[in-house]
Enzyme design. Sequence first.
Site, PDB file in Angstrom:
ATOM      1  N   GLU A  64     -61.488 -27.910  -3.764  1.00  0.00           N
ATOM      2  CA  GLU A  64     -60.352 -28.356  -2.954  1.00  0.00           C
ATOM      3  C   GLU A  64     -59.149 -27.423  -3.083  1.00  0.00           C
ATOM      4  O   GLU A  64     -58.271 -27.404  -2.212  1.00  0.00           O
ATOM      5  CB  GLU A  64     -59.936 -29.768  -3.341  1.00  0.00           C
ATOM      6  CG  GLU A  64     -59.268 -29.899  -4.700  1.00  0.00           C
ATOM      7  CD  GLU A  64     -58.793 -31.300  -5.002  1.00  0.00           C
ATOM      8  OE1 GLU A  64     -58.045 -31.855  -4.178  1.00  0.00           O
ATOM      9  OE2 GLU A  64     -59.198 -31.856  -6.043  1.00  0.00           O
ATOM     10  N   HIS A 102     -61.416 -34.508  -3.202  1.00  0.00           N
ATOM     11  CA  HIS A 102     -60.781 -34.676  -4.510  1.00  0.00           C
ATOM     12  C   HIS A 102     -61.578 -35.650  -5.390  1.00  0.00           C
ATOM     13  O   HIS A 102     -62.121 -36.634  -4.902  1.00  0.00           O
ATOM     14  CB  HIS A 102     -59.362 -35.216  -4.297  1.00  0.00           C
ATOM     15  CG  HIS A 102     -58.584 -35.394  -5.558  1.00  0.00           C
ATOM     16  ND1 HIS A 102     -58.063 -34.334  -6.258  1.00  0.00           N
ATOM     17  CD2 HIS A 102     -58.259 -36.522  -6.246  1.00  0.00           C
ATOM     18  CE1 HIS A 102     -57.427 -34.805  -7.320  1.00  0.00           C
ATOM     19  NE2 HIS A 102     -57.533 -36.125  -7.341  1.00  0.00           N
ATOM     20  N   LYS A 131     -83.427 -13.926 -14.428  1.00  0.00           N
ATOM     21  CA  LYS A 131     -82.099 -13.820 -15.042  1.00  0.00           C
ATOM     22  C   LYS A 131     -81.325 -15.127 -14.895  1.00  0.00           C
ATOM     23  O   LYS A 131     -80.682 -15.581 -15.844  1.00  0.00           O
ATOM     24  CB  LYS A 131     -81.351 -12.655 -14.410  1.00  0.00           C
ATOM     25  CG  LYS A 131     -79.985 -12.370 -15.015  1.00  0.00           C
ATOM     26  CD  LYS A 131     -79.385 -11.121 -14.398  1.00  0.00           C
ATOM     27  CE  LYS A 131     -79.221 -11.271 -12.904  1.00  0.00           C
ATOM     28  NZ  LYS A 131     -78.644 -10.063 -12.267  1.00  0.00           N
ATOM     29  N   CYS A 179     -82.998 -11.371 -10.243  1.00  0.00           N
ATOM     30  CA  CYS A 179     -82.127 -12.534 -10.122  1.00  0.00           C
ATOM     31  C   CYS A 179     -82.783 -13.850 -10.525  1.00  0.00           C
ATOM     32  O   CYS A 179     -82.123 -14.709 -11.103  1.00  0.00           O
ATOM     33  CB  CYS A 179     -81.561 -12.632  -8.711  1.00  0.00           C
ATOM     34  SG  CYS A 179     -82.677 -12.219  -7.388  1.00  0.00           S
ATOM     35  N   GLU A 225     -73.696 -10.056 -16.844  1.00  0.00           N
ATOM     36  CA  GLU A 225     -74.525 -11.265 -16.868  1.00  0.00           C
ATOM     37  C   GLU A 225     -75.364 -11.339 -18.133  1.00  0.00           C
ATOM     38  O   GLU A 225     -75.468 -12.400 -18.768  1.00  0.00           O
ATOM     39  CB  GLU A 225     -75.412 -11.295 -15.621  1.00  0.00           C
ATOM     40  CG  GLU A 225     -74.614 -11.590 -14.359  1.00  0.00           C
ATOM     41  CD  GLU A 225     -75.421 -11.475 -13.089  1.00  0.00           C
ATOM     42  OE1 GLU A 225     -74.998 -12.040 -12.066  1.00  0.00           O
ATOM     43  OE2 GLU A 225     -76.483 -10.811 -13.099  1.00  0.00           O
ATOM     44  N   CYS A 241     -86.245  -9.079  -7.415  1.00  0.00           N
ATOM     45  CA  CYS A 241     -85.550 -10.366  -7.522  1.00  0.00           C
ATOM     46  C   CYS A 241     -86.410 -11.415  -8.200  1.00  0.00           C
ATOM     47  O   CYS A 241     -85.976 -12.094  -9.123  1.00  0.00           O
ATOM     48  CB  CYS A 241     -85.122 -10.847  -6.141  1.00  0.00           C
ATOM     49  SG  CYS A 241     -84.238 -12.413  -6.175  1.00  0.00           S
ATOM     50  N   TYR A 299     -72.292  -5.840 -12.838  1.00  0.00           N
ATOM     51  CA  TYR A 299     -72.653  -7.254 -12.905  1.00  0.00           C
ATOM     52  C   TYR A 299     -73.886  -7.505 -13.766  1.00  0.00           C
ATOM     53  O   TYR A 299     -73.992  -8.546 -14.422  1.00  0.00           O
ATOM     54  CB  TYR A 299     -72.842  -7.822 -11.493  1.00  0.00           C
ATOM     55  CG  TYR A 299     -74.104  -7.405 -10.792  1.00  0.00           C
ATOM     56  CD1 TYR A 299     -75.245  -8.193 -10.849  1.00  0.00           C
ATOM     57  CD2 TYR A 299     -74.157  -6.223 -10.060  1.00  0.00           C
ATOM     58  CE1 TYR A 299     -76.404  -7.816 -10.204  1.00  0.00           C
ATOM     59  CE2 TYR A 299     -75.313  -5.846  -9.416  1.00  0.00           C
ATOM     60  CZ  TYR A 299     -76.437  -6.629  -9.483  1.00  0.00           C
ATOM     61  OH  TYR A 299     -77.593  -6.256  -8.857  1.00  0.00           O
TER      62      TYR A 299
END
Length: 447
Positions: free
Chosen positions: A441, A436, A50, A47, A180, A42, A176
């Site tokens: 939302e 909002h 990346k 991750c 990515e 990682c 993935y």
Amino acid sequence: MTYDYDLFAIGAGSGGLAAAKRAASYGAKVAIAEGDLVGGTCVIRGCVPKKLMVYASAFSGLYQNATGYGWSEVQPSFDWTRLVGAVDQEVRRLSELHVGWLEKAGVGLIRGSARFVDAHTVEVGERKITADKILIAVGGEAFKPDIPGIEHAITSREMFWLKEQPKRMAIIGSGYISVEFAGIMNGLGTNVTQIIRRDLILNGFDEDIRTGVQEGMAKHGVQFLTETTVAKIEKVPEGLQLALSGKNAGTLTADAVLCATGRKPYLKGLGLENAGVEVAGEAIAVKPDSSTSQPHIYAVGDCTNRLNLTPVAIAEGRAFADTVFGHTPRHISHKNVPSAVFSQPEAGTVGMTEAKARELLGDGVKIYRARFRPMFYSLTDADEKTTVKLVVDKTTDRVLGAHIVGKDAAEIIQGIAIAVNMGATKKDFDATVALHPTVAEEFVTLR
């Protein structure tokens, strides 16, 4: 018998580091072995670097969208060498931080790869070390399929070491990691072609995520060759030539080929047979408490191939330490773990897909979905769409799954995951006042 350590961890990645520090906090004498930079996949080659490259690639779109908000048009330039150098510097800084945290925790760091001699003994180089408990946390590695010329392709590990930015890149794979990197390289200006065996990317994800991400990527300029496989890779004067079979049979020439067809546990050289540790398939076989066939030897993280995510490895490592050294037995549930794809557009998911829910409940499932143009793009020419979706059990009204494609999807799904894990119902979502104007939302206004 007296041992050198109460706990010896093999691998200073996410799971090993978490377990070692937690065990030391209970007063255990702990050491950890690592043959690479401390931090694991990682931090070093996954991750973290990346995600930094994802950030870098997103600026190209921001420059374009800024004109809709009154900013004058600019002609930006990009320096690949500068980015790669900055990412590497940050990775090394983080690695040294982890080394410092081990020292502060009182965990001994032994540089080198460890191998089992017997069930209580490992060797690192010429040094033999004994331990009462041993934790295997060696992670996984990218693998390449058996294709003629595959040695010319790189994996995700080498992506961070490329000295020059390729003008044309072919990416093999639909998971993935491939998705990515396709977004990263496309955003940085590389011409990207992604070759996938099926008609859609991200197999195993909810169908709305799969279609939403792929359509968005195609709009951004990534070319998809679906239902297509690579038969051979050959080095030619123009670059690397890929012989393709299937729906898009023919040839494709690229400057670099990324093979991102999956990862598997990295068990090479561990000598598991010397310790009597059983392997199931290509992974270390473990029980729910992460113990192996040897009751004093444990394994966590990607080498067990349960759920290959960094936070899961950390949680497994801490649960092991709490159970064995903290005398508070517990194990980790792999249900309703949120995950994200840092694609462009981004995706976030937690819980069941619609397909899985229908497989279990048939017609007892109700789907709430909204697809819209987010406010951020209202003053731009960008054709961007966001999708939010809830999968609900009709009988109990419980939210079984939540999925989102669009800007900030990962940040949004983290909060939604808390509600899903707590067993929230659709009525609970409906009773929550909307914030909002936000994309988030939409999850509490779905009707």
